[in-house]
Design a protein around this motif. Structure first.
Motif, PDB file in Angstrom:
ATOM      1  N   UNK A  88      43.794 -24.489  77.235  1.00  0.00           N
ATOM      2  CA  UNK A  88      42.814 -23.716  77.998  1.00  0.00           C
ATOM      3  C   UNK A  88      41.675 -23.235  77.101  1.00  0.00           C
ATOM      4  N   UNK A  89      42.009 -22.774  75.898  1.00  0.00           N
ATOM      5  CA  UNK A  89      40.989 -22.326  74.953  1.00  0.00           C
ATOM      6  C   UNK A  89      40.111 -23.494  74.526  1.00  0.00           C
ATOM      7  N   UNK A  90      40.725 -24.635  74.296  1.00  0.00           N
ATOM      8  CA  UNK A  90      39.968 -25.809  73.893  1.00  0.00           C
ATOM      9  C   UNK A  90      39.031 -26.270  75.012  1.00  0.00           C
ATOM     10  N   UNK A  91      39.529 -26.234  76.241  1.00  0.00           N
ATOM     11  CA  UNK A  91      38.691 -26.626  77.377  1.00  0.00           C
ATOM     12  C   UNK A  91      37.515 -25.678  77.540  1.00  0.00           C
ATOM     13  N   UNK A  92      37.740 -24.381  77.340  1.00  0.00           N
ATOM     14  CA  UNK A  92      36.661 -23.396  77.425  1.00  0.00           C
ATOM     15  C   UNK A  92      35.623 -23.616  76.343  1.00  0.00           C
ATOM     16  N   UNK A  93      36.093 -23.924  75.142  1.00  0.00           N
ATOM     17  CA  UNK A  93      35.192 -24.120  74.007  1.00  0.00           C
ATOM     18  C   UNK A  93      34.310 -25.348  74.193  1.00  0.00           C
ATOM     19  N   UNK A  94      34.831 -26.397  74.808  1.00  0.00           N
ATOM     20  CA  UNK A  94      34.093 -27.657  74.944  1.00  0.00           C
ATOM     21  C   UNK A  94      33.513 -27.848  76.347  1.00  0.00           C
ATOM     22  N   UNK A  95      33.568 -26.824  77.183  1.00  0.00           N
ATOM     23  CA  UNK A  95      32.920 -26.883  78.497  1.00  0.00           C
ATOM     24  C   UNK A  95      33.589 -27.795  79.504  1.00  0.00           C
ATOM     25  N   UNK A 145      39.308 -37.827  79.126  1.00  0.00           N
ATOM     26  CA  UNK A 145      39.235 -36.434  78.677  1.00  0.00           C
ATOM     27  C   UNK A 145      39.392 -36.314  77.164  1.00  0.00           C
ATOM     28  N   UNK A 146      40.101 -37.222  76.562  1.00  0.00           N
ATOM     29  CA  UNK A 146      40.310 -37.134  75.110  1.00  0.00           C
ATOM     30  C   UNK A 146      39.011 -37.333  74.326  1.00  0.00           C
ATOM     31  N   UNK A 147      37.981 -37.887  74.969  1.00  0.00           N
ATOM     32  CA  UNK A 147      36.720 -38.122  74.278  1.00  0.00           C
ATOM     33  C   UNK A 147      35.970 -36.817  73.983  1.00  0.00           C
ATOM     34  N   UNK A 148      36.157 -35.801  74.816  1.00  0.00           N
ATOM     35  CA  UNK A 148      35.465 -34.523  74.564  1.00  0.00           C
ATOM     36  C   UNK A 148      36.409 -33.333  74.619  1.00  0.00           C
ATOM     37  N   UNK A 149      37.728 -33.583  74.716  1.00  0.00           N
ATOM     38  CA  UNK A 149      38.712 -32.510  74.650  1.00  0.00           C
ATOM     39  C   UNK A 149      39.706 -32.863  73.537  1.00  0.00           C
ATOM     40  N   UNK A 150      39.612 -32.230  72.359  1.00  0.00           N
ATOM     41  CA  UNK A 150      40.430 -32.611  71.194  1.00  0.00           C
ATOM     42  C   UNK A 150      41.892 -32.168  71.310  1.00  0.00           C
ATOM     43  N   UNK A 151      42.588 -32.737  72.307  1.00  0.00           N
ATOM     44  CA  UNK A 151      44.021 -32.496  72.453  1.00  0.00           C
ATOM     45  C   UNK A 151      44.691 -33.849  72.641  1.00  0.00           C
ATOM     46  N   UNK A 152      45.997 -33.897  72.456  1.00  0.00           N
ATOM     47  CA  UNK A 152      46.710 -35.166  72.590  1.00  0.00           C
ATOM     48  C   UNK A 152      46.712 -35.611  74.056  1.00  0.00           C
ATOM     49  N   UNK A 153      46.817 -36.937  74.206  1.00  0.00           N
ATOM     50  CA  UNK A 153      46.777 -37.484  75.564  1.00  0.00           C
ATOM     51  C   UNK A 153      48.001 -37.047  76.370  1.00  0.00           C
ATOM     52  N   UNK A 154      49.135 -36.868  75.716  1.00  0.00           N
ATOM     53  CA  UNK A 154      50.338 -36.418  76.417  1.00  0.00           C
ATOM     54  C   UNK A 154      50.196 -34.980  76.903  1.00  0.00           C
ATOM     55  N   UNK A 155      49.597 -34.121  76.049  1.00  0.00           N
ATOM     56  CA  UNK A 155      49.400 -32.712  76.428  1.00  0.00           C
ATOM     57  C   UNK A 155      48.435 -32.616  77.614  1.00  0.00           C
ATOM     58  N   UNK A 156      47.376 -33.410  77.571  1.00  0.00           N
ATOM     59  CA  UNK A 156      46.396 -33.394  78.669  1.00  0.00           C
ATOM     60  C   UNK A 156      47.034 -33.897  79.962  1.00  0.00           C
ATOM     61  N   UNK A 157      47.804 -34.968  79.877  1.00  0.00           N
ATOM     62  CA  UNK A 157      48.440 -35.529  81.063  1.00  0.00           C
ATOM     63  C   UNK A 157      49.427 -34.544  81.676  1.00  0.00           C
ATOM     64  N   UNK A 158      50.193 -33.845  80.833  1.00  0.00           N
ATOM     65  CA  UNK A 158      51.159 -32.861  81.331  1.00  0.00           C
ATOM     66  C   UNK A 158      50.448 -31.708  82.027  1.00  0.00           C
ATOM     67  N   UNK A 159      49.356 -31.237  81.423  1.00  0.00           N
ATOM     68  CA  UNK A 159      48.605 -30.119  82.017  1.00  0.00           C
ATOM     69  C   UNK A 159      47.974 -30.547  83.348  1.00  0.00           C
ATOM     70  N   UNK A 160      47.450 -31.765  83.387  1.00  0.00           N
ATOM     71  CA  UNK A 160      46.872 -32.273  84.630  1.00  0.00           C
ATOM     72  C   UNK A 160      47.913 -32.316  85.751  1.00  0.00           C
TER      73      UNK A 160
END
Length: 475
Positions: free
Chosen positions: A22-29, A43-58
């Motif tokens: 959430x903090x990373x998403x806020x920082x990168x808009x 999303x990994x192109x402008x959100x510096x988190x792992x693809x697994x973490x992003x997929x789980x959150x989605x």
């Protein structure tokens, strides 16, 4: 991150396992829309988190959205008391224009200038709502709140006398109308917030609330010296409207208010060279459409404010490059002006002939024809006036309305003028050239199209011209 704005009660906002993303998403808009619509690889192109973490959150985010949208907001059956109902305005043709009449669960505004018949129509509605359902009423009572003086009961009695002659209206009475008078804004606020809800609890048969007028005390007592005052005034109007809507929905009734009009002067000169140009998204551009101005008035005002189609670089010697061409000819005024001038010439010729040739008129003093008057009007005529009247309380108030009705009084050339069937020797006063014309216009509505109908004010109340003609044909 706009998750709190999109889902204020989301559990994801306070769970520690999702705080990093959430903090990373806020920082990168990165917005909630991005997280729902884009693929994890994108999303990994402008959100510096792992693809697994992003997929789980989605996955968790979409599941929560589905719960709020489809499960918590499931369509529910509406009870009989919660259904939107309509009752007659007291005139069949006006009901057709309103697509059924006055509706409940909303605010209907009636605005117009002085002597247009706003109070007359409101009193007529206070009687119409009393009629049985089979005759277009709601078999209910009315609360009539006045802010500009006491209710004209003598006129109401006159209308009741005529209404009782109509089938279904035999039982209409002033006893079914609760009247309340407000002397100032504080009194009006106390009535709407405190006294009115108590009255509704004690009298559930009330189906109509009338306020005449809603803006009288507000325009006098609310100060607007700076931006902060204007913001506070807007919030005050919003709260007042929301309170009326809450009462209407809770008690399944209609709220009908009268509104006064102000004047929005025509801007002086055109703003060319790219300075102060307006667009179709500006409030001043949209204002004319929300208050019922003619198209010609809306476009003409925009040319004066420098809208793009004003064409500042156009050839000024060409007639079609002038903004005046937007306005149509005022045919009624032109005919009346031509008639008045023809009469003046007729009288002058008559006086001159009496001096020179006794009582014999000159040969050229004959009564002018209708075609000659139109030719005169075409040469010396003027354009229709640009409309300037707007209802008070602005866009903040208009956003809460379900229906806005405009009553307008104007003057048209008399039928004799239009037909050319007049006698210059008999017409003594120029006031006889004009005939009052009243019109009711649905400016906007949630359930009716924009339409207009002519009406008159009779001892019976507000009557449409079409209904009177139809009644005359039957008799």
């Amino acid at each position: 991150m706009d998750l709190y704005d999109q889902l204020p009660n989301s559990k994801l906002t306070y769970l520690a396992e999702y705080s990093s993303i959430l903090e990373s998403a806020k920082e990168h808009g990165v917005t909630v829309v991005d997280l729902i619509t884009l693929k994890p690889t994108e999303l990994t192109k402008f959100l510096p988190r792992s693809i697994n973490e992003i997929a789980e959150f989605q996955k968790v985010l979409k599941s929560e959205y589905q719960h709020h949208v489809f499960e918590l907001s499931r369509p529910q059956s509406v009870s009989r008391e919660e259904r939107i109902l309509f009752f007659t305005s007291g005139d069949e043709k006006i009901d057709e224009v309103l697509n059924g009449g006055i509706r409940t669960h909303g605010i209907t505004e009636i605005f117009g200038g002085s002597s247009t018949g706003k109070t007359q129509l409101l009193m007529q509605l206070s009687l119409s709502v009393q009629a049985p359902v089979a005759y277009g009423g709601l078999n209910g009572k009315c609360v009539f709140i006045t802010t500009e003086g006491n209710l004209p009961t003598n006129r109401l009695d006159e209308m009741i006398t005529y209404r009782r002659q109509i089938p279904g209206f035999e039982a209409v009475s002033q006893k079914n109308i609760f009247t309340v008078s407000c002397n100032d804004l504080a009194n009006q606020e106390h009535i709407l917030l405190v006294q009115l809800p108590i009255l509704m609890e004690r009298n559930p048969e009330i189906k109509l609330i009338i306020v005449d007028s809603i803006s009288h005390h507000l325009r006098v007592e609310l100060e607007s010296k700076n931006f902060r005052d204007s913001q506070e005034n807007r919030h005050y109007v919003d709260r007042m409207a929301q309170n009326l809507l809450k009462i209407a929905a809770k008690n399944s009734l209609a709220v009908v208010v009268a509104n006064q009009v102000g004047d929005k002067p025509l801007p002086e000169g055109s703003l060319c060279n790219g300075v102060g140009l307006t667009s179709a998204f500006d409030y001043d551009y949209q204002l004319g459409w929300t208050v019922g101005w003619r198209d010609s008035s809306v476009f003409y005002r925009q040319t004066k404010q420098g809208l793009s189609f004003d064409n500042c670089n156009a050839d000024k010697n060409r007639p079609d490059s002038s903004s005046e061409t937007i306005l149509s000819d005022d045919e009624d005024y032109n005919l009346v002006a031509a008639t008045a001038l023809a009469r003046k010439r007729h009288l002058d010729n008559g006086q001159s002939s009496r001096k020179t040739t006794s009582l014999q008129p000159k040969s050229n003093s004959r009564e002018p024809t209708s075609s000659s008057l139109k030719q005169f009007a075409a040469f010396y005529g003027r354009k229709r006036q640009v409309e300037t009247k707007i209802p008070n309380l602005g866009l903040s108030w208009a956003n809460h309305l379900s229906t806005r009705i405009m009553l307008k009084k104007s003057y048209k050339a008399s039928p004799l003028i239009k037909k050319g069937a007049f006698d210059l020797n008999e017409v003594l006063e120029s006031s006889l050239f004009w005939q009052p014309h009243r019109s009711l216009t649905v400016v906007f509505s949630e359930h009716a199209k924009k339409r207009e109908i002519g009406y008159i004010i009779s001892p019976n109340g507000i009557q449409s011209v079409e209904a009177i003609k139809q009644l005359g044909e039957k008799t």
